[in-house]
Design a protein around this motif. Structure first.
Motif, PDB file in Angstrom:
ATOM      1  N   ASN A   1       0.808  -1.213   0.000  1.00 52.43           N
ATOM      2  CA  ASN A   1       0.000   0.000   0.000  1.00 52.43           C
ATOM      3  C   ASN A   1       0.846   1.270   0.000  1.00 52.43           C
ATOM      4  O   ASN A   1       0.551   2.216  -0.727  1.00 52.43           O
ATOM      5  N   LYS A   2       1.905   1.305   0.814  1.00 55.46           N
ATOM      6  CA  LYS A   2       2.772   2.494   0.878  1.00 55.46           C
ATOM      7  C   LYS A   2       3.450   2.751  -0.468  1.00 55.46           C
ATOM      8  O   LYS A   2       3.556   3.885  -0.903  1.00 55.46           O
ATOM      9  N   GLU A   3       3.908   1.687  -1.107  1.00 50.39           N
ATOM     10  CA  GLU A   3       4.555   1.835  -2.413  1.00 50.39           C
ATOM     11  C   GLU A   3       3.559   2.325  -3.463  1.00 50.39           C
ATOM     12  O   GLU A   3       3.894   3.159  -4.307  1.00 50.39           O
ATOM     13  N   THR A   4       2.344   1.801  -3.400  1.00 49.06           N
ATOM     14  CA  THR A   4       1.304   2.221  -4.335  1.00 49.06           C
ATOM     15  C   THR A   4       0.986   3.698  -4.132  1.00 49.06           C
ATOM     16  O   THR A   4       0.879   4.457  -5.099  1.00 49.06           O
ATOM     17  N   GLU A   5       0.823   4.117  -2.874  1.00 54.52           N
ATOM     18  CA  GLU A   5       0.537   5.520  -2.576  1.00 54.52           C
ATOM     19  C   GLU A   5       1.662   6.422  -3.058  1.00 54.52           C
ATOM     20  O   GLU A   5       1.414   7.480  -3.638  1.00 54.52           O
ATOM     21  N   ALA A   6       2.904   6.004  -2.827  1.00 58.73           N
ATOM     22  CA  ALA A   6       4.052   6.796  -3.281  1.00 58.73           C
ATOM     23  C   ALA A   6       4.073   6.875  -4.805  1.00 58.73           C
ATOM     24  O   ALA A   6       4.386   7.927  -5.379  1.00 58.73           O
ATOM     25  N   ALA A   7       3.707   5.790  -5.471  1.00 55.23           N
ATOM     26  CA  ALA A   7       3.682   5.771  -6.935  1.00 55.23           C
ATOM     27  C   ALA A   7       2.609   6.723  -7.468  1.00 55.23           C
ATOM     28  O   ALA A   7       2.825   7.414  -8.463  1.00 55.23           O
ATOM     29  N   ILE A   8       1.464   6.772  -6.802  1.00 59.36           N
ATOM     30  CA  ILE A   8       0.386   7.688  -7.208  1.00 59.36           C
ATOM     31  C   ILE A   8       0.875   9.133  -7.077  1.00 59.36           C
ATOM     32  O   ILE A   8       0.698   9.950  -7.987  1.00 59.36           O
TER      33      ILE A   8
ATOM     34  N   ASP B   1       3.973  10.240  -7.054  1.00 55.48           N
ATOM     35  CA  ASP B   1       5.006  10.482  -8.070  1.00 55.48           C
ATOM     36  C   ASP B   1       4.385  10.693  -9.445  1.00 55.48           C
ATOM     37  O   ASP B   1       4.821  11.555 -10.211  1.00 55.48           O
ATOM     38  N   GLN B   2       3.337   9.929  -9.756  1.00 62.65           N
ATOM     39  CA  GLN B   2       2.687  10.068 -11.050  1.00 62.65           C
ATOM     40  C   GLN B   2       1.980  11.424 -11.170  1.00 62.65           C
ATOM     41  O   GLN B   2       2.030  12.059 -12.226  1.00 62.65           O
ATOM     42  N   ILE B   3       1.341  11.872 -10.100  1.00 55.32           N
ATOM     43  CA  ILE B   3       0.691  13.186 -10.108  1.00 55.32           C
ATOM     44  C   ILE B   3       1.738  14.271 -10.365  1.00 55.32           C
ATOM     45  O   ILE B   3       1.512  15.185 -11.154  1.00 55.32           O
TER      46      ILE B   3
ATOM     47  N   ILE C   1      -0.421  14.889  -1.994  1.00 57.19           N
ATOM     48  CA  ILE C   1      -1.239  14.989  -3.206  1.00 57.19           C
ATOM     49  C   ILE C   1      -1.986  16.317  -3.234  1.00 57.19           C
ATOM     50  O   ILE C   1      -2.013  17.009  -4.253  1.00 57.19           O
ATOM     51  N   ARG C   2      -2.570  16.704  -2.108  1.00 53.65           N
ATOM     52  CA  ARG C   2      -3.299  17.974  -2.053  1.00 53.65           C
ATOM     53  C   ARG C   2      -2.353  19.150  -2.299  1.00 53.65           C
ATOM     54  O   ARG C   2      -2.706  20.105  -2.995  1.00 53.65           O
ATOM     55  N   THR C   3      -1.142  19.074  -1.752  1.00 58.27           N
ATOM     56  CA  THR C   3      -0.150  20.122  -1.962  1.00 58.27           C
ATOM     57  C   THR C   3       0.249  20.180  -3.434  1.00 58.27           C
ATOM     58  O   THR C   3       0.397  21.264  -4.005  1.00 58.27           O
ATOM     59  N   ALA C   4       0.413  19.027  -4.059  1.00 56.08           N
ATOM     60  CA  ALA C   4       0.767  18.984  -5.483  1.00 56.08           C
ATOM     61  C   ALA C   4      -0.335  19.647  -6.318  1.00 56.08           C
ATOM     62  O   ALA C   4      -0.048  20.463  -7.197  1.00 56.08           O
TER      63      ALA C   4
END
Length: 113
Positions: A3-10, A12-14, A38-41
């Protein structure tokens, strides 16, 4: 991928689809909470897109406010960025409103969540 890797990948993709430096966003978000990142991005990209539009709203610095001009959801399972067209059209002149809505329409979501 856990889950942590998936969240980090999301996250990074954003950053990638919005031409943002992940390190700058991490520093600005002041932490590693993926929702906040994500919100900051999204906030960073939205404000960059309207920076040259010379907007003057309730904010002193000419930037947009989450919850007013747009709503960002940083949930890594389903991140979203929604433009509040009704608020924008009530707050800004017709010309500026169209420019802001067009600019915010360029905020990109990740290709795969």
């Amino acid at each position: 991928m856990d889950n942590k890797e998936t969240e980090a990948a999301i996250f990074d993709q954003i950053c990638k689809v919005n031409d943002l430096d992940p390190q700058v966003i991490k520093k600005e978000a002041d932490g590693e909470n993926v929702d906040a990142l994500i919100r900051t991005a999204f906030r960073h990209r939205a404000n960059a897109l309207v920076a040259d539009l010379d907007i003057e709203s309730g904010s002193k610095n000419g930037s947009l406010t989450e919850g007013k001009e747009y709503k960002a959801d940083g949930d890594p399972a389903a991140p979203s960025f929604t433009i509040n067209e009704e608020y924008i059209r009530k707050t800004y002149s017709e010309d500026k409103a169209e420019k802001i809505i067009d600019a915010l329409g360029q905020v990109q979501l990740p290709i795969q969540a």
